[in-house]
Design an enzyme around this catalytic site. Structure first.
Site, PDB file in Angstrom:
ATOM      1  N   SER A 138     -12.269  59.264  39.821  1.00  0.00           N
ATOM      2  CA  SER A 138     -11.806  58.064  39.111  1.00  0.00           C
ATOM      3  C   SER A 138     -12.059  56.881  40.024  1.00  0.00           C
ATOM      4  CB  SER A 138     -10.311  58.159  38.777  1.00  0.00           C
ATOM      5  OG  SER A 138      -9.542  58.109  39.953  1.00  0.00           O
ATOM      6  N   SER A 139     -11.892  55.674  39.489  1.00  0.00           N
ATOM      7  CA  SER A 139     -12.216  54.499  40.306  1.00  0.00           C
ATOM      8  C   SER A 139     -11.025  54.119  41.174  1.00  0.00           C
ATOM      9  CB  SER A 139     -12.604  53.323  39.400  1.00  0.00           C
ATOM     10  OG  SER A 139     -11.549  52.992  38.535  1.00  0.00           O
ATOM     11  N   CYS A 140     -10.627  55.048  42.044  1.00  0.00           N
ATOM     12  CA  CYS A 140      -9.408  54.841  42.805  1.00  0.00           C
ATOM     13  C   CYS A 140      -9.599  53.920  43.994  1.00  0.00           C
ATOM     14  CB  CYS A 140      -8.851  56.183  43.278  1.00  0.00           C
ATOM     15  SG  CYS A 140      -9.920  57.034  44.448  1.00  0.00           S
ATOM     16  N   GLY A 141     -10.855  53.631  44.355  1.00  0.00           N
ATOM     17  CA  GLY A 141     -11.083  52.717  45.458  1.00  0.00           C
ATOM     18  C   GLY A 141     -11.077  53.374  46.821  1.00  0.00           C
ATOM     19  N   CYS A 169     -11.876  57.258  47.105  1.00  0.00           N
ATOM     20  CA  CYS A 169     -12.648  58.489  47.117  1.00  0.00           C
ATOM     21  C   CYS A 169     -14.057  58.250  47.642  1.00  0.00           C
ATOM     22  CB  CYS A 169     -12.734  59.067  45.709  1.00  0.00           C
ATOM     23  SG  CYS A 169     -11.132  59.302  44.926  1.00  0.00           S
TER      24      CYS A 169
END
Length: 221
Positions: free
Chosen positions: A101-104, A106
């Site tokens: 996901s675009s967790c910033g 990973c």
């Protein structure tokens, strides 16, 4: 989706329900592969703008020269073109593995990149707590995908009195917030004296996104 429901007495019944779609979304910046997210396929241009902002690749809408969504055989391609003013930032943030996901965080190469200092907030929440509960009560009715599937997150931009102004939904909580931030950026819409309300737990990455978008307050479930 059809499924077989088993009752307490052992009887079975065929039921059906809607399930949210989740597809791979490859993000390409200035011709370079940057990240692959698993996301709901709606509002992908908003996702691109919000992702680029919260990744610190851009600072404002006109840093994005172009954004295109292309359907591929196995997913979606989000092709972003950044202005020369910010293009050099790409080399510091290129990802080396697929993120979920675009967790910033990973796939970031170093701890220094993952834990960069956040800018000081320019605005602080000055509203009343009651506004959060007003927004919370109204949020369910503003989630069409959530109503259909009961399986996605929502991110809402709320006015100071709790009125919901914009909502974006996604399987991923980070994606939903990026879509909201990106949609606001594309519209030229500010947080003003309002706040963000998310249907997820709070985490470092969501706080980071809120700060980078200039959000005065972040409220989460």
């Amino acid at each position: 989706m059809k499924f077989e429901q088993i009752g307490a007495d052992g009887s079975t019944e065929m039921r059906s329900r809607a399930i949210p779609e989740e597809v791979p979304v490859a993000i390409e910046c200035n011709g370079l592969g940057y990240a692959v997210l698993m996301a709901s396929p709606g509002d992908l241009l908003d996702l691109g703008y919000g992702f680029a902002l919260t990744e610190r690749l851009i600072d404002r809408a006109d840093d994005m020269l172009d954004a295109e969504v292309h359907a591929l055989e196995h997913g979606m391609l989000l092709r972003l073109t950044l202005s020369p003013r910010v293009a050099d930032r790409l080399s510091d943030r290129i990802r080396h593995r697929t993120a979920d996901s675009s967790c910033g965080l990973c796939g970031i190469e170093s701890l220094e990149q993952a834990l960069r200092p956040l800018p000081a907030r320019q605005r602080r929440w000055a509203g009343e707590d009651h506004a959060v509960f007003v927004a919370l009560e109204a949020l369910e009715a503003a989630q069409p995908l959530g109503a259909a599937t009961h399986a996605v997150h929502a991110a809402a931009a709320c006015a100071a009195d709790g009125t919901i102004r914009r909502v974006r939904e996604d399987v991923g909580r980070h994606n939903a917030f990026d879509k909201l931030i990106g949609g606001m950026l594309r519209e030229g819409m500010g947080w003003d004296d309002g706040f963000a309300l998310l249907t997820s737990r709070c985490s470092y990455e969501l706080v980071e996104k809120g700060v980078l978008s200039g959000c005065p307050m972040l409220a989460t479930i």
